[in-house]
Design an enzyme around this catalytic site. Structure first.
Site, PDB file in Angstrom:
ATOM      1  N   ILE A 147      25.920  16.508   9.727  1.00 22.60           N
ATOM      2  CA  ILE A 147      26.505  17.823   9.978  1.00 22.60           C
ATOM      3  C   ILE A 147      25.970  18.421  11.266  1.00 22.60           C
ATOM      4  O   ILE A 147      26.734  18.926  12.103  1.00 22.60           O
ATOM      5  CB  ILE A 147      26.232  18.765   8.791  1.00 22.60           C
ATOM      6  CG1 ILE A 147      26.919  18.244   7.528  1.00 22.60           C
ATOM      7  CG2 ILE A 147      26.712  20.183   9.106  1.00 22.60           C
ATOM      8  CD1 ILE A 147      26.524  18.978   6.254  1.00 22.60           C
ATOM      9  N   SER A 229      22.779  25.126   4.407  1.00 22.14           N
ATOM     10  CA  SER A 229      22.120  23.973   3.790  1.00 22.14           C
ATOM     11  C   SER A 229      21.625  24.265   2.382  1.00 22.14           C
ATOM     12  O   SER A 229      22.119  23.698   1.415  1.00 22.14           O
ATOM     13  CB  SER A 229      20.960  23.502   4.671  1.00 22.14           C
ATOM     14  OG  SER A 229      21.458  22.985   5.886  1.00 22.14           O
ATOM     15  N   ARG A 230      20.656  25.161   2.243  1.00 20.94           N
ATOM     16  CA  ARG A 230      20.145  25.544   0.924  1.00 20.94           C
ATOM     17  C   ARG A 230      19.556  26.939   1.029  1.00 20.94           C
ATOM     18  O   ARG A 230      18.906  27.278   2.022  1.00 20.94           O
ATOM     19  CB  ARG A 230      19.068  24.561   0.428  1.00 20.94           C
ATOM     20  CG  ARG A 230      19.602  23.222  -0.079  1.00 20.94           C
ATOM     21  CD  ARG A 230      20.378  23.395  -1.386  1.00 20.94           C
ATOM     22  NE  ARG A 230      20.886  22.124  -1.893  1.00 20.94           N
ATOM     23  CZ  ARG A 230      22.084  21.634  -1.653  1.00 20.94           C
ATOM     24  NH1 ARG A 230      22.916  22.313  -0.859  1.00 20.94           N
ATOM     25  NH2 ARG A 230      22.490  20.493  -2.172  1.00 20.94           N
ATOM     26  N   GLU A 259      19.467  38.925  -3.552  1.00 21.45           N
ATOM     27  CA  GLU A 259      18.746  39.683  -2.527  1.00 21.45           C
ATOM     28  C   GLU A 259      19.610  39.975  -1.300  1.00 21.45           C
ATOM     29  O   GLU A 259      19.470  41.025  -0.671  1.00 21.45           O
ATOM     30  CB  GLU A 259      17.492  38.933  -2.068  1.00 21.45           C
ATOM     31  CG  GLU A 259      16.457  38.695  -3.165  1.00 21.45           C
ATOM     32  CD  GLU A 259      16.589  37.324  -3.781  1.00 21.45           C
ATOM     33  OE1 GLU A 259      15.551  36.709  -4.040  1.00 21.45           O
ATOM     34  OE2 GLU A 259      17.734  36.863  -3.991  1.00 21.45           O
ATOM     35  N   HIS A 271      29.632  29.439  -1.088  1.00 21.46           N
ATOM     36  CA  HIS A 271      29.429  27.987  -1.092  1.00 21.46           C
ATOM     37  C   HIS A 271      30.741  27.234  -0.868  1.00 21.46           C
ATOM     38  O   HIS A 271      31.140  26.380  -1.664  1.00 21.46           O
ATOM     39  CB  HIS A 271      28.779  27.547  -2.407  1.00 21.46           C
ATOM     40  CG  HIS A 271      28.105  26.201  -2.297  1.00 21.46           C
ATOM     41  ND1 HIS A 271      27.571  25.534  -3.384  1.00 21.46           N
ATOM     42  CD2 HIS A 271      27.878  25.388  -1.237  1.00 21.46           C
ATOM     43  CE1 HIS A 271      27.063  24.385  -2.997  1.00 21.46           C
ATOM     44  NE2 HIS A 271      27.234  24.273  -1.689  1.00 21.46           N
ATOM     45  N   ALA A 274      31.918  22.553   1.624  1.00 21.65           N
ATOM     46  CA  ALA A 274      32.610  21.291   1.381  1.00 21.65           C
ATOM     47  C   ALA A 274      33.866  21.482   0.546  1.00 21.65           C
ATOM     48  O   ALA A 274      34.430  20.506   0.051  1.00 21.65           O
ATOM     49  CB  ALA A 274      31.668  20.312   0.682  1.00 21.65           C
TER      50      ALA A 274
END
Length: 387
Positions: A147, A229-230, A259, A271, A274
Site C-alpha cells: 500500500i 492501518s490500525r 475518543e 473502515h 478495502a
C-alpha cells in the site's frame, strides 16, 4: 474431494478459482481448509482435518496464528490484494483533510429551506472551509509495503514531494518505488520535513502508539496525519489534544474510536479501505489460489506462521513435513525415508523462527510405510503425503 469451510461470505469469483474437486460452504464438516474474512476464530475448536486457513485480507488478528502453528495448520493472508483500494481512499484522505470537504458538505446541508438565498449564503460562508492544494506539498509515507508504495507513487504523480521511510524495505518492493521518492533514513526526517504524514505499518509492540505526543512534537506545525492501518498505531488522546491545539491541522483515520468521534478536524471513516467489489474479488482469488496450491502441491506462499516454500513437482509422490526448527531433524527425516526404501529426488526446507517446513519429492517404494516412522520423530508436528 477437498472440503472448504467458509466463515464469511466469500466472493464467488474467488471460490470459482478452486475448480472441480472442491466443496465449499458454511456448513462443511471436517474441512481441509477454511476461507475467512473478519469472523473471529479464537474460540473455535480446530478440526483435526484442518490443514490451512486463508484470510481474504491482510490482517490476521481474528485468527489464533500461534495456536495454528502448534497444530500444523498453515495460516495464509493476501498482502497487496486490496492495496489499490486502500491507496485510492488514502488519496481521498489527503484531499479532504486539506480542503475541509466533509465539514463543508455538512454546513451546506444546514442551508436547506432558504430558497433563492442559498447561493448568496454559500458565497458568504465558503471562506470557513478554505484549505491548501496538495500539489507542491511534502508527504511522508511511513511503511513502504504494497500500500505504501502505491500511495507514494500516486502522490508523486499528483505533484507532491514524497519522503518514504521503511527500514525493512525489500529489494522487490524497491523496484516498484518511483525514482522521485526520497528515501528517509529515520522517522525524525519524516517528522521534520513533511506537511502530511501517512502511516502504513503493521501493529506490533514496537509500532503501537508510535504517533504520540513525543513524535507529534517533532512534526511541523499544521501537519496533517493519516492512519489507514490500525487504530492503535496512534495514541488517540495525544492526537485529539494536538488537533484541538492546532499543532495538527487534521487527522484522518479509517479506524474510528470513541475518543476521536465528533472532534472538529478529525475525519473518521468507517473502515472502508478495502470495501470495494474489486478488492473483495482480488483477496478471495489470492486466498483460493494459495489454499489450492497448498492442498494439491504442498507449496506455501504468503503464510504468516510458516516459511515460504515452493517447488515444482517431480517424482512419484510428495512428502510434506511441518516440524520444529531444531538441529538434526532433517537428517532424521531423510534417514527414516531411506530406511524404508524411499529415494529422495528433490527437496527443499526452510525455517521461520521456531517452525520449519520441508517438502520432499520421492520415487520408488510407497512412502506410506515411512509415515509412522516420521511422526514418531521428536519435533515433527504434521506429515502429509500428496500423490
Amino acid at each position: 474431494m477437498y472440503q472448504i469451510l467458509t466463515l464469511n461470505k466469500i466472493s464467488k469469483t474467488g471460490l470459482q478459482r478452486l475448480g472441480e474437486g472442491y466443496t465449499c460452504s458454511d456448513s462443511v464438516e471436517n474441512p481441509d481448509a477454511v476461507l475467512v474474512r473478519s469472523a473471529s476464530m479464537h474460540d473455535m475448536e480446530m478440526p483435526k482435518s484442518l490443514l490451512a486457513i486463508a484470510r481474504a485480507g491482510a490482517g490476521v488478528n481474528n485468527i489464533p496464528v500461534d495456536k495454528c502453528a502448534e497444530e500444523g495448520i498453515v495460516v495464509f493472508n493476501t498482502p497487496g490484494a486490496n492495496a489499490n483500494a486502500v491507496k485510492e481512499l488514502v488519496i481521498a484522505g489527503l484531499l479532504i483533510s486539506s480542503r475541509k470537504v466533509p465539514a463543508g458538505i455538512e454546513w451546506a446541508k444546514t442551508l436547506k429551506g432558504n430558497g433563492a438565498e442559498v447561493t448568496k449564503m454559500v458565497e458568504k460562508g465558503k471562506s470557513s472551509f478554505v484549505g491548501p492544494e496538495i500539489k507542491g506539498k511534502t508527504l511522508g509515507v511511513i511503511g513502504l509495503g504494497a500500500i505504501g508504495i502505491l500511495v507514494a507513487n500516486a502522490a508523486s504523480a499528483l505533484g507532491m514531494k514524497v519522503y518514504g521511510y521503511d527500514p525493512f524495505l525489500s529489494v522487490d518492493a524497491a523496484w516498484g518505488l518511483s525514482a522521485n521518492i526520497k528515501h528517509s533514513l529515520s522517522l525524525d526526517d519524516i517528522y521534520a520535513n513533511c506537511d502530511y504524514i501517512t502511516v502504513h505499518v503493521p501493529l506490533t509492540p514496537e509500532t503501537k502508539q508510535m504517533i504520540n505526543a513525543d513524535s507529534i512534537a517533532k512534526m511541523k506545525d499544521g501537519v496533517r496525519i493519516l492512519n489507514y492501518s490500525r487504530a492503535d498505531l496512534v495514541n488517540a488522546a495525544d492526537v485529539v489534544s494536538a488537533v484541538q491545539s492546532g499543532k495538527v491541522a487534521a487527522y484522518v483515520t479509517d479506524f474510528p474510536t470513541d475518543e476521536v468521534l465528533g472532534v472538529e478536524n478529525i475525519i473518521a471513516i468507517p473502515h472502508l479501505g478495502a470495501s470495494t467489489p474489486e478488492s473483495e474479488d482480488n483477496c478471495a482469488c489470492m486466498a483460493a489460489d494459495q489454499v489450492k496450491d497448498y492442498l494439491e502441491n504442498g507449496n506455501i506462499v504468503n503464510s504468516v506462521n510458516m516459511p515460504a516454500v515452493s517447488m515444482a513437482r517431480s517424482g512419484d509422490a510428495r512428502v510434506c513435513v511441518i516440524h520444529k526448527n531444531v538441529p538434526s531433524i532433517i537428517t532424521n527425516i531423510t534417514g527414516v525415508l531411506s530406511d524404508n526404501g524411499v529415494n529422495i529426488e528433490n527437496m527443499q526446507s526452510k525455517s521461520r523462527k521456531d517452525y520449519a517446513y520441508t517438502i520432499l519429492d520421492i520415487v520408488g517404494s510407497s512412502p506410506d510405510a515411512a509415515l509412522h516412522g516420521l511422526t514418531s520423530i521428536d519435533g515433527i508436528i504434521r506429515v502429509r503425503v500428496i500423490k
